[in-house]
Motif scaffolding. Structure first.
Motif, PDB file in Angstrom:
ATOM      1  N   ASN A  97      44.287 117.135  87.760  1.00 55.85           N
ATOM      2  CA  ASN A  97      43.807 117.942  86.719  1.00 55.85           C
ATOM      3  C   ASN A  97      43.768 119.275  87.715  1.00 55.85           C
ATOM      4  OD1 ASN A  97      42.166 118.369  84.382  1.00 55.85           O
ATOM      5  ND2 ASN A  97      40.829 119.481  85.812  1.00 55.85           N
ATOM      6  N   ASP A  98      43.150 118.981  88.764  1.00 54.84           N
ATOM      7  CA  ASP A  98      43.338 120.789  89.899  1.00 54.84           C
ATOM      8  C   ASP A  98      44.643 120.823  89.878  1.00 54.84           C
ATOM      9  OD1 ASP A  98      42.304 122.466  91.090  1.00 54.84           O
ATOM     10  OD2 ASP A  98      43.888 121.703  93.193  1.00 54.84           O
TER      11      ASP A  98
ATOM     12  N   GLY B 132      51.332 117.259  83.613  1.00 51.80           N
ATOM     13  CA  GLY B 132      50.028 116.735  82.824  1.00 51.80           C
ATOM     14  C   GLY B 132      49.604 115.619  83.986  1.00 51.80           C
ATOM     15  N   PHE B 133      49.245 114.885  83.343  1.00 51.93           N
ATOM     16  CA  PHE B 133      48.563 113.501  83.615  1.00 51.93           C
ATOM     17  C   PHE B 133      48.167 112.874  83.673  1.00 51.93           C
ATOM     18  CE2 PHE B 133      44.717 115.382  84.152  1.00 51.93           C
ATOM     19  CZ  PHE B 133      43.993 114.042  84.841  1.00 51.93           C
ATOM     20  N   TRP B 134      48.532 111.245  83.740  1.00 50.84           N
ATOM     21  CA  TRP B 134      47.706 110.621  82.702  1.00 50.84           C
ATOM     22  C   TRP B 134      46.292 109.956  83.758  1.00 50.84           C
ATOM     23  CZ3 TRP B 134      52.582 107.215  81.789  1.00 50.84           C
ATOM     24  CH2 TRP B 134      52.866 107.512  80.779  1.00 50.84           C
ATOM     25  N   ALA B 135      45.325 109.831  83.115  1.00 49.07           N
ATOM     26  CA  ALA B 135      43.516 109.300  84.060  1.00 49.07           C
ATOM     27  C   ALA B 135      43.815 108.132  84.762  1.00 49.07           C
ATOM     28  CB  ALA B 135      42.916 109.551  83.078  1.00 49.07           C
ATOM     29  N   ALA B 136      43.501 108.162  85.630  1.00 42.89           N
ATOM     30  CA  ALA B 136      43.304 106.401  85.961  1.00 42.89           C
ATOM     31  C   ALA B 136      42.564 105.992  85.774  1.00 42.89           C
ATOM     32  CB  ALA B 136      43.544 106.450  88.140  1.00 42.89           C
ATOM     33  N   LEU B 137      42.119 104.423  85.571  1.00 45.69           N
ATOM     34  CA  LEU B 137      40.692 104.001  85.481  1.00 45.69           C
ATOM     35  C   LEU B 137      40.961 102.697  86.138  1.00 45.69           C
ATOM     36  CD1 LEU B 137      42.020 103.581  81.540  1.00 45.69           C
ATOM     37  CD2 LEU B 137      40.683 105.646  83.169  1.00 45.69           C
ATOM     38  N   PRO B 138      39.352 102.419  87.016  1.00 44.47           N
ATOM     39  CA  PRO B 138      38.707 101.124  87.643  1.00 44.47           C
ATOM     40  C   PRO B 138      38.815  99.735  86.801  1.00 44.47           C
ATOM     41  CG  PRO B 138      37.074 102.323  87.090  1.00 44.47           C
ATOM     42  CD  PRO B 138      38.589 103.195  86.669  1.00 44.47           C
TER      43      PRO B 138
ATOM     44  N   SER C 106      34.734 108.284  79.904  1.00 41.20           N
ATOM     45  CA  SER C 106      33.828 109.639  78.982  1.00 41.20           C
ATOM     46  C   SER C 106      34.015 110.792  80.158  1.00 41.20           C
ATOM     47  CB  SER C 106      31.956 109.368  79.110  1.00 41.20           C
ATOM     48  OG  SER C 106      31.778 109.841  78.648  1.00 41.20           O
ATOM     49  N   TYR C 107      33.973 110.940  81.080  1.00 46.05           N
ATOM     50  CA  TYR C 107      34.163 111.877  81.992  1.00 46.05           C
ATOM     51  C   TYR C 107      35.446 112.714  81.482  1.00 46.05           C
ATOM     52  CZ  TYR C 107      34.768 114.243  86.605  1.00 46.05           C
ATOM     53  OH  TYR C 107      35.392 115.790  87.397  1.00 46.05           O
ATOM     54  N   VAL C 108      36.568 111.630  81.969  1.00 49.32           N
ATOM     55  CA  VAL C 108      37.796 112.115  81.968  1.00 49.32           C
ATOM     56  C   VAL C 108      37.699 113.613  80.386  1.00 49.32           C
ATOM     57  CG1 VAL C 108      40.018 112.142  81.191  1.00 49.32           C
ATOM     58  CG2 VAL C 108      39.634 110.807  82.914  1.00 49.32           C
ATOM     59  N   LEU C 109      37.475 112.636  79.092  1.00 49.72           N
ATOM     60  CA  LEU C 109      37.353 113.195  77.402  1.00 49.72           C
ATOM     61  C   LEU C 109      36.595 114.872  77.656  1.00 49.72           C
ATOM     62  CD1 LEU C 109      37.434 110.540  75.766  1.00 49.72           C
ATOM     63  CD2 LEU C 109      39.680 112.235  75.969  1.00 49.72           C
ATOM     64  N   ASP C 110      35.708 114.119  78.890  1.00 43.27           N
ATOM     65  CA  ASP C 110      34.257 116.069  78.868  1.00 43.27           C
ATOM     66  C   ASP C 110      34.607 116.837  79.835  1.00 43.27           C
ATOM     67  OD1 ASP C 110      33.320 114.493  76.793  1.00 43.27           O
ATOM     68  OD2 ASP C 110      31.495 113.589  78.437  1.00 43.27           O
ATOM     69  N   ASN C 111      35.907 116.717  80.538  1.00 42.76           N
ATOM     70  CA  ASN C 111      36.001 117.302  82.249  1.00 42.76           C
ATOM     71  C   ASN C 111      37.495 117.738  82.331  1.00 42.76           C
ATOM     72  OD1 ASN C 111      32.853 117.737  83.050  1.00 42.76           O
ATOM     73  ND2 ASN C 111      33.098 115.284  82.798  1.00 42.76           N
ATOM     74  N   LEU C 112      38.157 116.757  82.286  1.00 46.56           N
ATOM     75  CA  LEU C 112      39.271 117.132  82.204  1.00 46.56           C
ATOM     76  C   LEU C 112      40.819 117.676  81.502  1.00 46.56           C
ATOM     77  CD1 LEU C 112      39.538 114.105  85.222  1.00 46.56           C
ATOM     78  CD2 LEU C 112      38.832 116.854  84.986  1.00 46.56           C
TER      79      LEU C 112
ATOM     80  N   ASN D 142      40.945 103.360  70.657  1.00 48.34           N
ATOM     81  CA  ASN D 142      41.084 103.490  69.516  1.00 48.34           C
ATOM     82  C   ASN D 142      40.937 104.634  68.719  1.00 48.34           C
ATOM     83  OD1 ASN D 142      43.335 101.561  69.214  1.00 48.34           O
ATOM     84  ND2 ASN D 142      42.182 100.266  68.927  1.00 48.34           N
ATOM     85  N   LYS D 143      39.398 104.299  68.781  1.00 48.46           N
ATOM     86  CA  LYS D 143      38.030 105.221  68.199  1.00 48.46           C
ATOM     87  C   LYS D 143      39.120 106.750  69.228  1.00 48.46           C
ATOM     88  CE  LYS D 143      33.939 104.072  69.123  1.00 48.46           C
ATOM     89  NZ  LYS D 143      32.787 103.488  69.361  1.00 48.46           N
ATOM     90  N   ILE D 144      39.038 107.119  70.379  1.00 48.86           N
ATOM     91  CA  ILE D 144      39.889 108.328  70.862  1.00 48.86           C
ATOM     92  C   ILE D 144      40.886 108.847  70.330  1.00 48.86           C
ATOM     93  CG2 ILE D 144      40.052 109.473  73.069  1.00 48.86           C
ATOM     94  CD1 ILE D 144      38.016 107.435  74.597  1.00 48.86           C
ATOM     95  N   GLY D 145      41.820 107.364  69.716  1.00 45.42           N
ATOM     96  CA  GLY D 145      43.105 108.165  69.581  1.00 45.42           C
ATOM     97  C   GLY D 145      43.119 108.666  67.952  1.00 45.42           C
ATOM     98  N   ARG D 146      41.763 108.098  66.727  1.00 46.80           N
ATOM     99  CA  ARG D 146      41.992 108.475  65.692  1.00 46.80           C
ATOM    100  C   ARG D 146      41.016 109.723  65.901  1.00 46.80           C
ATOM    101  NH1 ARG D 146      40.852 102.838  65.252  1.00 46.80           N
ATOM    102  NH2 ARG D 146      38.650 103.020  65.254  1.00 46.80           N
ATOM    103  N   ALA D 147      40.604 110.066  66.656  1.00 47.61           N
ATOM    104  CA  ALA D 147      39.522 111.482  66.566  1.00 47.61           C
ATOM    105  C   ALA D 147      40.795 112.792  66.803  1.00 47.61           C
ATOM    106  CB  ALA D 147      38.649 110.903  67.251  1.00 47.61           C
ATOM    107  N   HIS D 148      41.513 112.259  67.623  1.00 45.00           N
ATOM    108  CA  HIS D 148      41.853 113.073  68.309  1.00 45.00           C
ATOM    109  C   HIS D 148      43.906 113.366  67.312  1.00 45.00           C
ATOM    110  CE1 HIS D 148      39.926 112.864  71.647  1.00 45.00           C
ATOM    111  NE2 HIS D 148      40.215 114.006  72.051  1.00 45.00           N
TER     112      HIS D 148
END
Length: 111
Positions: free
Chosen positions: A40-41, A51-57, A69-75, A104-110
């Motif tokens: 993000n920096d 651009g970037f695709w966020a990593a997930l644990p 949630s963190y990525v959507l709210d901050n990055l 899927n919910k995120i995708g529909r919202a965007h």
């Protein structure tokens, strides 16, 4: 990039992802957060180049939902990187259903 006429790159973590220590939730979550914040920096400093695709644990679904949630709210990620499997948990595994429902919910919202 310039030598090859590449104007923009989308950064992502490749296999094996950020879940490097099976069973160590804390270190895997910390690595995902560090990678996402770093990317993000870089995007913040050079938005026309990266651009970037966020990593997930994954396969830790609870921590993955928190990181989404963190990525959507901050990055400024343009998506989320998924491996075909995460320590033997393949994308079609029922344990990941809650994750895909959220994506899927995120995708529909965007749209």
């Amino acid at each position: 990039m310039q030598d090859n006429s590449i104007t923009k790159s989308i950064l992502s973590i490749s296999s094996p992802g950020v879940h490097l220590v099976p069973g160590d939730k804390d270190i895997n979550c910390k690595l995902a957060r560090q990678c996402n914040d770093f990317a993000n920096d870089l995007v913040r400093r050079k938005p026309k180049k990266f651009g970037f695709w966020a990593a997930l644990p994954l396969p830790d679904v609870e921590s993955t939902l928190a990181e989404i949630s963190y990525v959507l709210d901050n990055l400024q990620a343009v998506g989320f990187a998924l491996e075909t499997n995460h320590h033997g948990t393949y994308l079609g595994d029922p344990s990941l259903d809650v994750l895909f429902n959220e994506l899927n919910k995120i995708g529909r919202a965007h749209v």
